[in-house]
Write a protein that holds these residues in place. Structure first.
Motif, PDB file in Angstrom:
ATOM      1  N   UNK A 225       0.804  -1.292  -0.096  1.00 46.60           N
ATOM      2  CA  UNK A 225       0.152   0.014   0.103  1.00 46.60           C
ATOM      3  C   UNK A 225       0.946   1.300   0.039  1.00 46.60           C
ATOM      4  N   UNK A 226       0.463   2.335  -0.659  1.00 43.26           N
ATOM      5  CA  UNK A 226       1.271   3.638  -0.775  1.00 43.26           C
ATOM      6  C   UNK A 226       1.083   4.306   0.533  1.00 43.26           C
ATOM      7  N   UNK A 227       1.921   5.111   0.838  1.00 45.82           N
ATOM      8  CA  UNK A 227       1.879   5.864   2.262  1.00 45.82           C
ATOM      9  C   UNK A 227       0.948   7.039   2.113  1.00 45.82           C
ATOM     10  N   UNK A 228       0.004   7.329   2.726  1.00 46.38           N
ATOM     11  CA  UNK A 228      -0.978   8.597   2.464  1.00 46.38           C
ATOM     12  C   UNK A 228      -1.135   9.208   3.639  1.00 46.38           C
ATOM     13  N   UNK A 229       0.050   9.734   4.224  1.00 45.75           N
ATOM     14  CA  UNK A 229       0.309  10.529   5.211  1.00 45.75           C
ATOM     15  C   UNK A 229      -0.567   9.975   6.650  1.00 45.75           C
ATOM     16  N   UNK A 230      -0.561   8.799   6.671  1.00 43.69           N
ATOM     17  CA  UNK A 230      -1.401   8.201   7.888  1.00 43.69           C
ATOM     18  C   UNK A 230      -0.565   8.812   9.328  1.00 43.69           C
ATOM     19  N   UNK A 243       4.183  -1.686  19.859  1.00 42.65           N
ATOM     20  CA  UNK A 243       4.631  -2.954  19.182  1.00 42.65           C
ATOM     21  C   UNK A 243       4.282  -3.265  17.974  1.00 42.65           C
ATOM     22  N   UNK A 244       3.179  -2.725  17.539  1.00 46.42           N
ATOM     23  CA  UNK A 244       2.694  -3.079  16.164  1.00 46.42           C
ATOM     24  C   UNK A 244       3.321  -2.219  15.025  1.00 46.42           C
ATOM     25  N   UNK A 245       4.173  -1.010  15.577  1.00 44.15           N
ATOM     26  CA  UNK A 245       4.570  -0.221  14.470  1.00 44.15           C
ATOM     27  C   UNK A 245       5.299  -0.621  13.436  1.00 44.15           C
ATOM     28  N   UNK A 246       6.549  -1.473  13.644  1.00 46.71           N
ATOM     29  CA  UNK A 246       7.177  -2.201  12.698  1.00 46.71           C
ATOM     30  C   UNK A 246       6.682  -3.027  11.896  1.00 46.71           C
ATOM     31  N   UNK A 247       5.569  -3.626  12.233  1.00 47.76           N
ATOM     32  CA  UNK A 247       4.661  -4.419  11.426  1.00 47.76           C
ATOM     33  C   UNK A 247       3.985  -3.723  10.360  1.00 47.76           C
ATOM     34  N   UNK A 248       3.582  -2.547  10.721  1.00 49.05           N
ATOM     35  CA  UNK A 248       2.883  -1.537   9.892  1.00 49.05           C
ATOM     36  C   UNK A 248       3.703  -1.139   8.762  1.00 49.05           C
ATOM     37  N   UNK A 249       5.033  -0.718   9.196  1.00 47.39           N
ATOM     38  CA  UNK A 249       6.063  -0.204   8.284  1.00 47.39           C
ATOM     39  C   UNK A 249       6.250  -1.076   7.288  1.00 47.39           C
ATOM     40  N   UNK A 250       6.510  -2.175   7.309  1.00 44.11           N
ATOM     41  CA  UNK A 250       6.721  -3.316   6.257  1.00 44.11           C
ATOM     42  C   UNK A 250       5.623  -3.353   5.255  1.00 44.11           C
ATOM     43  N   UNK A 251       4.520  -2.772   5.668  1.00 45.52           N
ATOM     44  CA  UNK A 251       3.249  -3.159   4.705  1.00 45.52           C
ATOM     45  C   UNK A 251       3.231  -1.833   3.795  1.00 45.52           C
ATOM     46  N   UNK A 252       3.914  -0.680   4.070  1.00 45.89           N
ATOM     47  CA  UNK A 252       4.022   0.050   2.961  1.00 45.89           C
ATOM     48  C   UNK A 252       5.162  -0.054   1.861  1.00 45.89           C
ATOM     49  N   UNK A 276       8.311   9.568   6.775  1.00 45.82           N
ATOM     50  CA  UNK A 276       7.144   8.618   6.198  1.00 45.82           C
ATOM     51  C   UNK A 276       8.404   7.477   6.291  1.00 45.82           C
ATOM     52  N   UNK A 277       7.901   6.257   5.798  1.00 48.52           N
ATOM     53  CA  UNK A 277       8.406   5.228   5.850  1.00 48.52           C
ATOM     54  C   UNK A 277       9.133   4.900   4.520  1.00 48.52           C
ATOM     55  N   UNK A 278      10.537   4.480   4.538  1.00 46.70           N
ATOM     56  CA  UNK A 278      11.473   4.338   3.558  1.00 46.70           C
ATOM     57  C   UNK A 278      12.409   2.962   3.382  1.00 46.70           C
ATOM     58  N   UNK A 279      12.714   2.508   2.327  1.00 43.72           N
ATOM     59  CA  UNK A 279      13.457   1.406   2.503  1.00 43.72           C
ATOM     60  C   UNK A 279      14.909   1.732   2.803  1.00 43.72           C
ATOM     61  N   UNK A 280      15.791   0.731   3.149  1.00 47.51           N
ATOM     62  CA  UNK A 280      17.092   0.984   3.658  1.00 47.51           C
ATOM     63  C   UNK A 280      18.092   1.901   2.809  1.00 47.51           C
ATOM     64  N   UNK A 281      17.906   1.543   1.437  1.00 49.14           N
ATOM     65  CA  UNK A 281      18.626   2.227   0.579  1.00 49.14           C
ATOM     66  C   UNK A 281      18.289   3.635   0.562  1.00 49.14           C
ATOM     67  N   UNK A 282      17.237   4.190   0.519  1.00 47.96           N
ATOM     68  CA  UNK A 282      16.685   5.610   0.458  1.00 47.96           C
ATOM     69  C   UNK A 282      16.902   6.231   1.815  1.00 47.96           C
ATOM     70  N   UNK A 316       9.946  15.418   0.961  1.00 47.85           N
ATOM     71  CA  UNK A 316      10.029  14.315   2.125  1.00 47.85           C
ATOM     72  C   UNK A 316      10.559  15.227   3.292  1.00 47.85           C
ATOM     73  N   UNK A 317      11.688  15.954   3.172  1.00 49.06           N
ATOM     74  CA  UNK A 317      11.933  16.574   4.270  1.00 49.06           C
ATOM     75  C   UNK A 317      10.802  17.402   4.931  1.00 49.06           C
ATOM     76  N   UNK A 318      10.263  18.140   4.299  1.00 54.71           N
ATOM     77  CA  UNK A 318       9.271  18.880   4.625  1.00 54.71           C
ATOM     78  C   UNK A 318       8.016  18.222   5.238  1.00 54.71           C
ATOM     79  N   UNK A 319       7.991  16.942   5.120  1.00 51.09           N
ATOM     80  CA  UNK A 319       6.918  16.301   5.997  1.00 51.09           C
ATOM     81  C   UNK A 319       6.911  16.370   7.447  1.00 51.09           C
TER      82      UNK A 319
END
Length: 450
Positions: A225-230, A243-252, A276-282, A316-319
């Protein structure tokens, strides 16, 4: 599903030895070097055995004589995907070592925790008398990739070695790890469901294995799912305790590259707000290259951050509400911008006999600042030229913080007007009067999310 193989159909099956030779031959011209063998992993059951080639999961079938076979067509499909990967050897991402990472940690699966796998192998002492069995290249094998041939070692502060891989390869391995994890999770659910219903016949077991669903690499982005400023306006320090934050991050999907799953939750270190959620590379590309806590290198990657893809990164920085309402950047990013953009006309050049342009920028840019991010208005940025060929340049400019922020505000309005339009001093509600202390980013420690 990638690698849908039926044990009853043997016309498409190859032994592991033949499949390894085919894989090596098909990927000989690939920019990503590959291993010469194919490894089989399982989830505690022969019915869940598989091989991982690039970001393709291929089912494995065990014959009556104990030999493993996999699908020739799936090997060819995985090779086509790998050959399509373009690698820039200059665009590198640091993969270790990081503090707190356990040494020598391995997983039964081929790829899960691939960063730990690499760091564990590199940190593990290898006594001279230890002999690796012939044909056992598991230490070099990550999803059919021979990572040692593309690994780059660099020295930090002339004392510590760090290890780097090309960004394209990091994204490939991240995508492969995500696909493998999804495949294993699907298999575990099927196994638990089978135990709770009734024993299955061999035929029904084969049917279950065949129909395990996994996202193909080509459609990986579509499955997330795309990140929509949740998480807009939320504090990282609060979310990191849930405790459920890391699971939610991997769903984006990663908010910036939109190619691979997100793995970390990027946040502003000065104001504490989630971006926002990012991959390790970004996330690694966004992180400043610190020499010391208040001293950073201004490397070539800022060409992407502040030039070719400036609008995406500035948005991204201005989020972070703190950066957006004050129309600025975190201190380290503002320092890099000042050196790379605002002071560009001041940077001297030297004749370059190896370039068609005739001249090249002098030395290497570095920027330092006095003061603290807690009181940024008292800071002064000092832009320096290091490694000047003639040794004639030292400090290039000294820029007060207020002047740097004003220059950035003017540049932002010209470069990214849509980002500038969303910023301004009229949105200071609910912002702290004082800058928040830096919240430690623990993603470097064992590469955990928080």
């Amino acid at each position: 599903m990638s690698g849908r193989v039926m044990p009853g159909h043997t016309s498409d099956l190859l032994t592991l030895q033949d499949a390894g030779a085919l894989w090596a031959g098909l990927t000989a011209d690939s920019a990503v070097p590959t291993a010469s063998t194919i490894l089989i992993s399982s989830l505690g059951s022969a019915q869940m055995s598989y091989a991982l080639l690039g970001s393709h999961v291929v089912m494995a079938v065990k014959a009556h004589d104990g030999r493993w076979s996999i699908s020739e067509s799936e090997v060819r499909r995985a090779a086509v995907g790998l050959r399509a990967v373009k690698v820039d050897p200059q665009d590198l991402v640091r993969i270790g070592p990081f503090g707190g990472m356990p040494k020598g940690e391995h997983s039964e699966a081929v790829l899960l925790g691939w960063r730990r796998r690499i760091v564990g192998e590199l940190q593990r002492p290898d006594p001279p008398e230890q002999v690796v069995p012939d044909g056992d290249d598991r230490a070099l094998h990550l999803a059919g990739i021979d990572w040692r041939r593309i690994l780059t070692e660099q020295s930090r502060d002339r004392t510590r070695q760090t290890w780097w891989l090309p960004r394209a390869v990091v994204r490939l391995l991240d995508a492969a790890e995500h696909v493998e994890r999804r495949w294993l999770q699907a298999g575990q659910k099927e196994s638990k469901a089978a135990e709770g219903i009734r024993p299955r016949s061999p035929r029904s077991q084969t049917h279950t294995t065949e129909n395990l669903q996994v996202t193909k690499p080509d459609h990986l982005a579509a499955s997330l799912r795309p990140y929509n400023e949740e998480l807009k306006g939320l504090l990282y320090s609060v979310l990191s305790r849930k405790p459920d934050t890391s699971r939610k991050v991997t769903g984006w999907i990663c908010t910036l590259c939109r190619k691979v799953p997100a793995t970390v939750l990027d946040h502003c270190h000065e104001h504490g707000y989630v971006r926002a959620p990012l991959c390790q590379s970004c996330n690694a590309q966004e992180r400043p290259d610190h020499l010391y806590p208040n001293d950073i290198r201004v490397t070539d990657r800022y060409t992407r951050l502040l030039t070719t893809h400036a609008t995406e990164w500035l948005r991204h920085w201005h989020r972070c509400p703190g950066c957006r309402t004050r129309t600025t950047l975190p201190l380290s990013h503002l320092a890099a911008w000042t050196a790379y953009v605002a002071c560009r006309p001041l940077r001297p050049t030297h004749r370059d006999n190896h370039s068609s342009r005739g001249r090249k920028p002098c030395g290497t840019l570095r920027v330092a600042w006095t003061g603290s991010h807690h009181t940024p208005h008292t800071c002064q940025l000092t832009v320096t030229i290091d490694l000047c060929p003639s040794g004639e340049h030292r400090d290039l400019a000294k820029v007060p913080y207020r002047q740097a922020t004003e220059q950035f505000r003017i540049w932002l309005a010209k470069t990214a007007p849509t980002v500038a339009a969303a910023a301004g001093p009229d949105r200071l509600d609910d912002l702290p009067a004082q800058f928040r202390p830096v919240i430690p980013d623990k993603s470097d420690k064992g590469l955990g999310l928080f």
